[in-house]
Each structure stands twice: as structure tokens, then as C-alpha cells.
Design an enzyme around this catalytic site. Structure first.
Site, short mmCIF file in Angstrom:
data_model
loop_
_atom_site.label_atom_id
_atom_site.label_comp_id
_atom_site.label_asym_id
_atom_site.label_seq_id
_atom_site.Cartn_x
_atom_site.Cartn_y
_atom_site.Cartn_z
N GLY A 1 3.73 12.50 -5.00
CA GLY A 1 5.24 13.02 -5.30
C GLY A 1 5.94 12.07 -6.30
CB SER A 2 9.35 11.92 -7.76
OG SER A 2 9.84 11.46 -6.41
CG ASN B 1 2.65 19.84 -7.67
OD1 ASN B 1 2.64 19.26 -6.67
ND2 ASN B 1 2.00 19.55 -8.80
CD GLU C 1 -2.47 8.60 -7.41
OE1 GLU C 1 -2.10 8.74 -8.64
OE2 GLU C 1 -3.46 7.59 -7.36
CD GLU D 1 -12.30 1.86 -8.76
OE1 GLU D 1 -12.95 2.23 -8.10
OE2 GLU D 1 -12.85 2.16 -10.17
CB CYS E 1 1.27 15.51 -11.47
SG CYS E 1 -0.23 15.59 -10.97
#
Ligand code: NAD
Length: 486
Positions: A229-230, A153, A251, A466, A285
Site C-alpha cells: 500500500g502507500s 489497484n 511494499e 530479500e 505502483c
């Protein structure tokens, strides 16, 4: 090589290496093949990891300031080719060229510069304990070979967000960009070469997740994986990486809420929530996909939000006046449209967008993956559109009465990436922000980022607040040294 079609090559040990097999990559705005991407697997990944391992002693023993000189040089080169990269990013991904020119590529330059400037000052800390008579200090050591896996994206923006801190901390890197958007990463490899990076410090292997990605995640010599990603793939990677005990930063997806109180600045709120819902075709996202509006403001908000949505122009990404280009792929467009049908099945009302409003698209773009921005209302919180990440230009609006109610409803998904709160009452802004179980809350704004602040998601949107993929903590291991001096 097909005429006019870009052939991407892997970048291993400072050399461009042709793929053994190739995948087609489509221009989302026409549906035509515009690039061929290596369909790499274990063999290519093994070579890249071996090159990164070989480069590690030399690179990690350089001072951080010396590493920064290389990174800053690449930043300058990228900035000087901004237009070329913006056009390529748009053709690869479907976003308007103006957006790549003003957001993606400048942010990639900033990622490189920011970490080159800050990390040299963060790596070591020291203290003296007079009572114990010791000098204590911590050195942050790089781990070795870092595996970086990025989505389609924000291709170069998210790749450089990992790459810059990873190499600035002294790691060497094997990156696997998304197979859907590999061209700007390939162009970036040429800049690395031009900037005189030592061979093997950055390696890029292109291909699909189950082959190239899996080979990276399971490789015994890769010490960490930074994945964006997903959530489904993130969970899979956590399992696949476990036997080799890798350090992980994951993430993942989001289902982000905006909470709009009666006392907000309505015009500023609508202006920003239109962007938050539909920028990059709703494929960020951090995009808003659920808007909760307090009861008194709800009718006016809905009327003005739908009107502003209808005014958005969708069309060929090269046109400077389009707000939205094409979605990234045909299967993704079909998925997003399926969710509009789910909304209707689940009792929702589509107020504008897909299937309702005309979408004039030039003949040469008729096979592109375009969709009108869509606003849905009338859905219960437990329905598919209110729970699942759609990752497209679809946003659901509903009303609420009280602060307690809306905090509970905003929190009731498995995701926890970000949220925004709209109010002129400072107390409400802080109270609600603190009760939301997400990584970032914006109050009266959205997508304003200071790279010094930690980034990441809570719950199934990310692990840890963190030490995430942009941080010096994640890309190093601390070693404490305590020396008796008296
Ligand atoms: P994806 O999970 O399908 O793919 C992401 C990357 O993982 C790609 O490079 C893909 O090839 C790779 N991959 C797939 N299977 C793999 C496997 N088995 N092993 C190793 N690698 C594998 O995601 P996507 O469709 O490219 O991107 C959209 C998703 O990314 C959305 O869910 C979005 O929310 C999320 N995202 C999150 C953030 C964030 O910071 N939290 C930022 C951007 C995008």
C-alpha cells in the site's frame, strides 16, 4: 440486501459470516453503489485469528506437496471462472475488462501455480562437512498466523501474490483486502471452499484500515504482516506492529523514472512508455511518472509522446476498445486532478489531457471517475508533481544532458521502487541500471516479471530486497540443525 447489489461476507473458519455493519462500495465507472462490504473490527478479527491459529498445526504438518494440491485446485477453479472474475474486478476497480481478463486474473492464477510448484523444492537444504564430521541441514519453518493487507489497484493479483507463498510455506492466513475492492476476494473465498481447503487455513476479514487493518496489525497472535500500500500507511504499520515484534514486509509507493537516451529505439520506447504511464489509469505502483529525455531527442520524443497520449481512448470499462477506464474513487480522482493544478502553480505546462482535451463519455457513465491521460512539462525536480506519488494518469517529461546528471535527478526522491532505461548502448544500460537506487530496473522494456526474481522497493518504497512478500524467506524462519556423524 439491496436489489442487484452484492453483499460481501467475511470468510472465517471456512464459513461465510455476515457483517454487523456495512460500507458502500461504488462502481467507479458509474458512481453507483454496486456492493456492500462488511465494516469489520476487532471482534471479527479476533475470531479470524483464532480460526487461523486453530488450523495452523494441521496445515503446517502437511507436506508442501500436499498443500500444493489444494493451491493448484484453486488455481484451476479460478482459471475456469476467468471471465466472471474479470468482469467483477473491472466493476470493483474501474479498469477495462480486457485488462482484468488479460492481466489481473491470469496473473492471480500464475501466482497460485508458481508458488505451488516452486516452494516444495525450496524449503530444505543440506550439506555435509567432512572436516567437522557433521551433517548440516536447514529446515524452513512456517511462523504461524500471517496477516496480509492489500491495496485496491490490482486487487486479486496482489492478494494472491502474498497468499500463495504464505500458505505454501505452511502458515495460515488472515487477509484484509482493500475496502475499495473487496468483491473478487470474496468470490475467491467461495473457490477456496469449493477446493476443499481445511477451515481456518485462509480467513478473509473485510473492512477499513483503521478498524479491521489495525486490529490485524496489533493482534498479539499474528506473527507477521505482509503489507502492500502507500508509504504513509506502511510507516504507520511499522510503528503499530512494533510492540508485538512482528516480522514485516512493507511494499509501498513509487515515483518511477524512465531515462531515455538519444540512441534508443524511439518507437518501441514511446509505445512502452505510453503503457507504463497510463495502464490501469496510471494506478500501478510500477507506473512511470517521470520521463527524462536526452536533449537531442527531446523535441521529437515530446511531440510523438503527446500525440500517442491524445490517441488513447478513455471510456466505459466494458468497451473492448478503451485503453483507460475510470479511476478508483471520487476522492482519488480529486487528488489526481489537484496535482495537475499544483503543476500549473509550480510553473509547469500541461500539454494534453485534463482540462484540455474533450472526453466524450456516455450518459450512463457521466458520474464515473474518468480523466484524460495528462502530460506535463517544464517542472523543476523539487516540485510537488516531481516528488510526490500521484498514482494516476499524469506523467511529467523533462530533458537532460549527461548520464551523471540524469542518474542524480532520477535518484532524488524518497522513493526507490523501479525505473526503466532506454538505450542501444549496452554499457550505458548496465552502468546506469547499477547506479539507480531502486528495486527493479528494466532496460528497453517495462513490467516484464519473472516470479523467480526477488521483487520489492528500495528507500521509502519498501524494506529489504530479500525476504519480501513474495518470497519463501519471508514466510519462514530457518532452523539450522548440525549433527555429529563421525
Ligand atoms: P493504502 O495504504 O491506503 O491502503 C492499503 C491497505 O492498507 C488497504 O487494505 C487499507 O485498508 C489498509 N490500511 C489502511 N490503514 C491501515 C491501518 N491503519 N492499519 C492497517 N491497514 C491499513 O493504499 P491504497 O490507496 O489502497 O493503494 C495505493 C498505494 O499502494 C500506492 O501508494 C501504491 O504505490 C501502493 N502499491 C505498492 C505496490 C508495491 O508493490 N510496492 C503495489 C501496489 C500498490
Amino acid at each position: 440486501m439491496h436489489k442487484g447489489i452484492i453483499t460481501v461476507e467475511n470468510f472465517i473458519s471456512g464459513t461465510m459470516v455476515r457483517g454487523q455493519r456495512y460500507l458502500d462500495s461504488h462502481d467507479p465507472s458509474t458512481g453507483m453503489i454496486w456492493a456492500r462490504v462488511p465494516d469489520s473490527g476487532k471482534e471479527e478479527m479476533d475470531s479470524a485469528v483464532a480460526a487461523a491459529l486453530k488450523a495452523f498445526p494441521g496445515w503446517s504438518h502437511k507436506s508442501a506437496h500436499a498443500r500444493a494440491q489444494h493451491v493448484l485446485k484453486v488455481a484451476d477453479l479460478l482459471e475456469s471462472r476467468l471471465e466472471e472474475f474479470a468482469v467483477a474486478e473491472s466493476r470493483d476497480q474501474g479498469k477495462p475488462v480486457w485488462l482484468a481478463r488479460t492481466m489481473d486474473i491470469p496473473r492471480a492464477v500464475l501466482n497460485l501455480r508458481h508458488f505451488a510448484h516452486t516452494i516444495p523444492h525450496q524449503l530444505n537444504t543440506s550439506s555435509v562437512s567432512p572436516e567437522a564430521g557433521t551433517l548440516n541441514y536447514t529446515v524452513r519453518e512456517p511462523l504461524g498466523v500471517a496477516g496480509l493487507i492489500s491495496p485496491w489497484n490490482l486487487p486479486l493479483y496482489l492478494l494472491t501474490f502474498k497468499l500463495a507463498p504464505a500458505i505454501m510455506c505452511g502458515n495460515t492466513v488472515v487477509a484484509k483486502p482493500s475496502e475499495m475492492t473487496s468483491v473478487t476476494a470474496y468470490m475467491f473465498c467461495k473457490l477456496l471452499d469449493e477446493a476443499g481447503f481445511p477451515p481456518g487455513v485462509v480467513n478473509m476479514v473485510f473492512g477499513v484500515g483503521p478498524m479491521a487493518g489495525e486490529a490485524l496489525v496489533t493482534h498479539p497472535d499474528v506473527r507477521l504482516i505482509s503489507f502492500t500500500g502507500s508509504t504513509a500507511i506502511g510507516l504507520h504499520i511499522a510503528q503499530a506492529a512494533a510492540p508485538t515484534l512482528k516480522k514485516l514486509s512493507l511494499e509501498m509507493g513509487g515515483k518511477n523514472a524512465a531515462i531515455v537516451f538519444d540512441d534508443c529505439d524511439l518507437q518501441a520506447c514511446i509505445r512502452t512508455l505510453i503503457r507504463a504511464s497510463f495502464i490501469n489509469q496510471g494506478q500501478v505502483c510500477l507506473c512511470t511518472s517521470r520521463i527524462f529525455v536526452q536533449r537531442c531527442l527531446y523535441p521529437m520524443f515530446l511531440e510523438e509522446f503527446v500525440k500517442a497520449t491524445r490517441n488513447l481512448k478513455v471510456g466505459p470499462p466494458a468497451n473492448p476498445d478503451v485503453f483507460m477506464g475510470a479511476l478508483n474513487s471520487l476522492p482519488h480522482l480529486e487528488k489526481v486532478r489537484r496535482y495537475v493544478r499544483f503543476a500549473i502553480e509550480d510553473g509547469g505546462v500541461v500539454l494534453c489531457g485534463d482540462g484540455l482535451d474533450p472526453m466524450p463519455i456516455p450518459a450512463e457513465n457521466k458520474n464515473g471517475y474518468f480523466m484524460r491521460p495528462t502530460v506535463i512539462t517544464g517542472l523543476k525536480d523539487e516540485t510537488r508533481c516531481m516528488q510526490d506519488e500521484i498514482f494516476g494518469p499524469v506523467t511529467c517529461v523533462s530533458q537532460f544532458e549527461t548520464e551523471d546528471e540524469v542518474v542524480h535527478r532520477a535518484n532524488c526522491t524518497k522513493y526507490g521502487l523501479c525505473a526503466s532505461v532506454w538505450t542501444s548502448d549496452l554499457g550505458v544500460a548496465h552502468r546506469v541500471s547499477q547506479r539507480l537506487r531502486v528495486g527493479t530496473v528494466w532496460t528497453n522494456c517495462w513490467l516484464v516479471r519473472d516470479l523467480d526474481m526477488p521483487f520489492g522497493g528500495a528507500k521509502k518504497s519498501g524494506v529489504g530486497r530479500e525476504g519480501t512478500h513474495d518470497s519463501m524467506e519471508f514466510f519462514t524462519e530457518p532452523k539450522t540443525i548440525c549433527t555429529k556423524i563421525t
